[in-house]
Motif scaffolding. Structure first.
Motif, mmCIF file in Angstrom:
data_model
loop_
_atom_site.group_PDB
_atom_site.id
_atom_site.type_symbol
_atom_site.label_atom_id
_atom_site.label_comp_id
_atom_site.label_asym_id
_atom_site.label_seq_id
_atom_site.Cartn_x
_atom_site.Cartn_y
_atom_site.Cartn_z
ATOM 1 N N PHE A 43 0.847 -1.205 0.000
ATOM 2 C CA PHE A 43 0.000 0.000 0.000
ATOM 3 C C PHE A 43 0.874 1.244 0.000
ATOM 4 N N LEU A 44 1.920 1.236 0.819
ATOM 5 C CA LEU A 44 2.840 2.372 0.876
ATOM 6 C C LEU A 44 3.475 2.623 -0.499
ATOM 7 N N VAL A 45 3.844 1.550 -1.175
ATOM 8 C CA VAL A 45 4.442 1.683 -2.514
ATOM 9 C C VAL A 45 3.440 2.304 -3.485
ATOM 10 N N PHE A 46 2.181 1.843 -3.429
ATOM 11 C CA PHE A 46 1.163 2.355 -4.354
ATOM 12 C C PHE A 46 0.826 3.829 -4.105
ATOM 13 N N LEU A 47 1.095 4.319 -2.909
ATOM 14 C CA LEU A 47 0.873 5.739 -2.610
ATOM 15 C C LEU A 47 1.952 6.636 -3.203
ATOM 16 N N SER A 48 3.084 6.052 -3.533
ATOM 17 C CA SER A 48 4.277 6.852 -3.822
ATOM 18 C C SER A 48 4.197 7.553 -5.177
ATOM 19 N N PRO A 49 4.956 8.633 -5.350
ATOM 20 C CA PRO A 49 5.061 9.254 -6.679
ATOM 21 C C PRO A 49 5.550 8.269 -7.732
ATOM 22 N N ILE A 284 -7.520 5.787 -4.316
ATOM 23 C CA ILE A 284 -8.622 4.819 -4.363
ATOM 24 C C ILE A 284 -8.106 3.456 -4.833
ATOM 25 N N CYS A 285 -7.321 3.460 -5.898
ATOM 26 C CA CYS A 285 -6.781 2.198 -6.425
ATOM 27 C C CYS A 285 -5.830 1.546 -5.419
ATOM 28 N N ALA A 286 -5.031 2.357 -4.728
ATOM 29 C CA ALA A 286 -4.092 1.803 -3.738
ATOM 30 C C ALA A 286 -4.844 1.056 -2.638
ATOM 31 N N TYR A 287 -5.928 1.653 -2.139
ATOM 32 C CA TYR A 287 -6.717 0.968 -1.106
ATOM 33 C C TYR A 287 -7.281 -0.347 -1.645
ATOM 34 N N ARG A 288 -7.808 -0.315 -2.865
ATOM 35 C CA ARG A 288 -8.423 -1.523 -3.403
ATOM 36 C C ARG A 288 -7.398 -2.632 -3.622
ATOM 37 N N LEU A 289 -6.213 -2.276 -4.153
ATOM 38 C CA LEU A 289 -5.193 -3.291 -4.416
ATOM 39 C C LEU A 289 -4.642 -3.871 -3.116
ATOM 40 N N TRP A 290 -4.612 -3.051 -2.086
ATOM 41 C CA TRP A 290 -4.124 -3.536 -0.776
ATOM 42 C C TRP A 290 -5.172 -4.380 -0.076
ATOM 43 N N ASN A 291 -6.440 -3.941 -0.105
ATOM 44 C CA ASN A 291 -7.449 -4.561 0.742
ATOM 45 C C ASN A 291 -8.757 -4.758 -0.039
ATOM 46 N N PRO A 292 -8.950 -5.916 -0.672
ATOM 47 C CA PRO A 292 -10.131 -6.134 -1.526
ATOM 48 C C PRO A 292 -11.453 -6.078 -0.768
ATOM 49 N N ASP A 293 -11.444 -6.252 0.563
ATOM 50 C CA ASP A 293 -12.700 -6.305 1.322
ATOM 51 C C ASP A 293 -13.226 -4.931 1.750
ATOM 52 N N LEU A 294 -12.431 -3.890 1.618
ATOM 53 C CA LEU A 294 -12.840 -2.569 2.087
ATOM 54 C C LEU A 294 -13.948 -1.993 1.218
ATOM 55 N N GLU A 295 -14.961 -1.402 1.869
ATOM 56 C CA GLU A 295 -15.908 -0.585 1.127
ATOM 57 C C GLU A 295 -15.266 0.796 0.927
ATOM 58 N N LEU A 296 -15.342 1.310 -0.279
ATOM 59 C CA LEU A 296 -14.745 2.611 -0.599
ATOM 60 C C LEU A 296 -15.851 3.572 -1.006
ATOM 61 N N SER A 297 -15.939 4.691 -0.309
ATOM 62 C CA SER A 297 -17.088 5.592 -0.449
ATOM 63 C C SER A 297 -16.655 6.954 -0.982
ATOM 64 N N LEU A 298 -17.406 7.480 -1.938
ATOM 65 C CA LEU A 298 -17.112 8.786 -2.524
ATOM 66 C C LEU A 298 -18.343 9.672 -2.411
ATOM 67 N N SER A 299 -18.155 10.855 -1.858
ATOM 68 C CA SER A 299 -19.292 11.738 -1.586
ATOM 69 C C SER A 299 -19.462 12.780 -2.695
ATOM 70 N N THR A 300 -20.508 13.599 -2.534
ATOM 71 C CA THR A 300 -20.769 14.674 -3.491
ATOM 72 C C THR A 300 -19.826 15.853 -3.314
ATOM 73 N N ARG A 301 -18.843 15.723 -2.415
ATOM 74 C CA ARG A 301 -17.772 16.716 -2.382
ATOM 75 C C ARG A 301 -17.065 16.763 -3.733
ATOM 76 N N GLU A 302 -17.000 15.583 -4.394
ATOM 77 C CA GLU A 302 -16.259 15.490 -5.653
ATOM 78 C C GLU A 302 -17.133 15.926 -6.826
#
Length: 372
Positions: A43-49, A284-302
């Protein structure tokens, strides 16, 4: 004895994590991408530049993993703001105690009117939200609100001030399905600058809140950081570290991550760290690749275009038609918002968009009777 994330948290140093992320290279990214199971170091690697040039490959893998675990489904919910009273000073929030705004806490009749308006839009999952005013908007108030709306919604989540284990048990018994609590930033040295006054200024009390929720046996816990306060890469690593600890400690509980980016609001400072759209997609992709079971939520802020784009790339939950002010749907639509929303489309247009890309809008995945 109350369990605590604090001992593990204190083994990590903010600057050292920041340097580890900066040192990642292309070989590290390719090695992590080729793994079948991944850990926090990936996960740390996927966050990196260094992972940024691999964003397209990450998105493809994220999409595949999400479909495998969750199918082509997007859960929908809407927030119902109960009150803008708050006893904290937070430099990024429109409800901050030092903002000279008219305060409003919904009455019983107003709660029912707002709930019925949301139900008429099709929502069966509601997120109750309030400022942090312990004297007037407290557990007794929340339990009464839950009593009022339980006949209207199948699924009830809550995002309010940190509470005790006993209070979370009471909410769980009143059919709350999930509790959301955000640390805002894990950068302890600057946390006080953003939260100079009020109970929220206690960094460790807030840090231990998910433990109290887990101890209470809540079905789901939602975590996140306010993206834009500090270095989003480092904050997100600590958020993932927290989730990993919770998953091992309270293994019966489900977990979700939200991605609130700092938005304009009354009396709010500009973001300290800018996060571009590509950065948020990478996260978003980093979280999914690290942890397939996590629910990932996106609000109307975006904004609309970004939300349309990420529907098939890892997100499992979206808000729609949101109002971030108490009474915002029908009671007092022009009252002050906690923050400006960006995607202002009506619910039906968002539902149409979800279907247009081959996904199914899901209005609930829980029934209040399951909780007791």
């Amino acid at each position: 004895m109350q369990k605590s994330f604090k001992p593990l948290f204190e083994q990590y140093d903010w600057s050292a994590v920041q340097q580890r992320i900066a040192r990642c290279n292309a070989a590290d990214v390719e090695r992590s991408l080729n793994k079948k199971t991944r850990d926090l170091s990936d996960f740390l690697v996927f966050l990196s530049p260094a992972a940024k040039p691999y964003l397209e490959q990450m998105a493809v893998l994220s999409q595949q993993s999400t479909i495998q675990r969750f199918g082509k489904n997007i859960q929908l919910y809407a927030p119902l703001y109960l009150s803008n009273e708050c006893q904290n000073i937070c430099t990024y929030c429109g409800f901050s105690m030092d903002n000279k705004i008219r305060r409003r806490t919904l009455s019983d009749a107003e709660i029912i009117l707002e709930a019925q308006a949301l139900r008429a839009m099709g929502f069966q999952h509601v997120l109750l939200v309030s400022g942090e005013a312990n004297h007037s908007v407290n557990t007794a108030y929340f339990l009464n609100a839950l009593r009022l709306i339980r006949p209207i919604f199948a699924q009830i989540s809550i995002e309010v001030q940190p509470l005790s284990v006993e209070e979370y048990i009471a909410l769980q018994q009143a059919h709350v399905n999930a509790v959301l609590v955000y640390q805002e930033t894990y950068h302890q040295e600057v946390y006080k600058n953003y939260h100079p006054k009020g109970k929220k200024s206690n960094f460790h009390y807030r840090l231990d809140t998910p433990d109290r929720i887990g101890e209470a046996g809540m079905h789901k816990i939602g975590l996140g950081v306010l993206l834009g306060l500090e270095d989003w890469r480092v904050d997100s690593f600590f958020n993932a570290l927290h989730i990993e600890y919770l998953q091992k400690t309270y293994w019966k509980t489900k977990y979700a991550v939200s991605f609130p980016r700092l938005r304009p609001a009354e009396g709010v400072e500009k973001a300290n760290f800018m996060m571009e759209d590509a950065d948020l997609l990478q996260l978003i992709c980093a979280y999914r690749l690290w942890n397939p079971d996590l629910e990932l939520s996106l609000s109307t802020r975006e904004h609309e275009m970004f939300r349309n784009h990420v529907i098939p790339l890892g997100i499992t939950t979206m808000s729609a038609g949101s109002k971030t002010n108490p009474g915002g749907y029908v009671v007092e639509p022009d009252s002050l918002e906690q923050f400006e929303i960006s995607d202002e489309r009506p619910v039906e247009l968002i539902v149409d968009r979800i279907r247009a890309v081959g996904y199914q809008p899901v209005w609930k995945d829980w029934q209040t009777e399951y909780t007791g």
